[in-house]
Design an enzyme around this catalytic site. Sequence first.
Site: not given
Ligand code: NHX
Ligand code: ZN
Length: 659
Positions: A237, A455, A458
């Site tokens: 923009k 995964e 999915h």
């Molecule tokens: C975590 N992230 O933060 C990790 C690093 C299911 C293999 N604990 O859906 O990466 O688990 O298809 C607090 C608690 C993010 C904060 C739980 C922040 C969970 C992505 C989600 C793959 N792919 N999920 C997916 C994934 C994760 C998340 C959080 C939390 C997994 C999944 C994050």
């Molecule tokens: Zn997922």
Amino acid sequence: MNDNRNRKPQKPSMMPRFNLNWLFLGITLILIGLWFFGDGSSMSQKISWTKFQEYVEKGYVKDIKSYYNVNIIEATVKNEHIKDVFTNVQNMQLGKSPVINTKVGSQDIFNEFIKEQQEAGNFNGGIEYDAKEDYSGVFWSFFPFLLIFALWIFFMRRMSGSTGGGGGVFNVGKSRAQLFEKGGTNKVTFKDVAGLEGAKQEVEEIVEFLKAPQKYTQLGGKIPKGALLVGPPGTGKTLLAKAVAGEANVPFFSLSGSDFVEMFVGVGASRVRDLFKQAKEKAPCIVFIDEIDAVGRARGKNAGFGGNDERENTLNQLLTEMDGFGSNSGVIILAATNRADILDKALLRAGRFDRQIYVDLPDLNERKAIFGVHLRPIKIDKTVDIDLLARQTPGFSGADIANVCNEAALIAARHSKKSVSKQDFLDAVDRIVGGLEKKTKIMTKEEKQTIAIHEAGHATLSWMLEHANPLIKVTIVPRGNALGAAWYLPEERQITTKSQMQDLMCATLGGRAAEELFVGDISSGALNDLERVTKQAYGMIAYLGMSDRLPNLCYYNNEEYAFTKPYSDDTARTIDDEVKKLVNEQYERAKRILSEYAEGHRQLADLLIEKEVIFSEDLERIFGKRKWGSRAEEIMTDDNKAQKTDTEEEPKKEDNDKE
Ligand code: NHX
Ligand code: ZN
């Protein structure tokens, strides 16, 4: 592309900048000076007139100086009598020529007395007459004002944020607009604006107005006063507005809506006034107000709610000014926002920003053109294919694309390459969509297994569902916040049908469903998946009227302070029920499909653990050709092969699949 950060740097002033610290230093020095050296370095002792008479009569006094204008008598003392006069004073404090001083009633009294003493032989020194200039009186009467003034400056600077280059106390009420003179150095024209064909056309008309206003006014038409550029962030923009100024070859004032906002009352309004004053002097010209929502948000209906009166005053002033200048004065206001729906209706009415120009995210061809622009300064090798890059970046804005190009160059440089290759660009896209790869993250075998199963869930579902987004690759390499991801190439469609949304939800729930079925436990990892699904389901039911119990009803509410929901508690409960029902249906469906293809899913998960990244070919090998030929397949076939030989991956905006 939206290079509003690209502002012309302020010309460094030749004069050293006036610094308040110098003022303070000066005052301090003067004070110290007065204190120590005010009346010379010698002792001066104040005594009474009688005492003075006594000393003269005793013959202690050597020479006399009479300050006739203030009736002050100063006298030096004969060396042999110094001890008698300065009784309590240490030698070293006396200095070279210690004096005594006294105040006399009038010059006549003094003259008469001295005459007597001379006749009596008590005083035979010299008498000098002098006028005393009394600076200290002047100084002390000004000092408090000086102090108050200095403190005032100090606090004003504090409050207005001394970092603002052109700021300063004396300029609070001045507009902060930056002026790009016509014919300036960084002139932008339509040639520099890639894509945005539709918007360019509309904006060309404005250039015409500026170039040949008579053509329109002759027939009694009025030149429009403003146009609103509406579109998501990073779509260009600001660039477009600059190009208008460049094409019309007129001065260009650029400022941001937040520049009006200051903590002092009335400043915003006075800045608006100042801006328009400046603009009228430079007419014909263009004023560009970026992020106009900062001042242009709808005014609150219930007055007295919180302290945004200042913003309202600013807005009112803006409205008034836009009405105020005659339509032929040649000032055209362009404003940019990404939230046209929250702007005050008064801003949008005819005579103000009556035309809205939509600046959309670029489509495939526009992205190609944008890549063309940003690849110009980059040394690329012949593997780079603009077509492929454009296809790999749906949902990217111009700014994102610029970022991709830059990131690719950085990646290539990190590997000390001579030119930037296709793989660098694909890595850059992945990096921007998914964040940094974290290959070093330590994971237990069980975790890896869970991630792979998630995964693969999915992947399996998106392979089996007709409307799910075509899959590009699946990885269990951690990237950014995610431990693994399935990468899709979302179709760039304008509308989404209910069954498309359902399939999408089903595929998104596939991760959690696979965990439940094949791990036997569920994990926190599905957080993002569930968040997306819940939002999507809520949208489908509350906004899109896609449920049986609340069909064709839209409870969308864009009001700023939406305290009251536009539906009853009963309806709220129904919405909740329907959301739950919808998500549950899709979850059960996901589990059903996964159980049906459990064997394929297992192979997929194993392959993932082994290879960490798998591509659509691997899925095809396991499940057979996808029943619904995907657009991605048509696009991908050659490229996939090319890229696999290259090394690995292929990307797509993962969260773009939420339509
Ligand atoms: C975590 N992230 O933060 C990790 C690093 C299911 C293999 N604990 O859906 O990466 O688990 O298809 C607090 C608690 C993010 C904060 C739980 C922040 C969970 C992505 C989600 C793959 N792919 N999920 C997916 C994934 C994760 C998340 C959080 C939390 C997994 C999944 C994050
Ligand atoms: Zn997922």
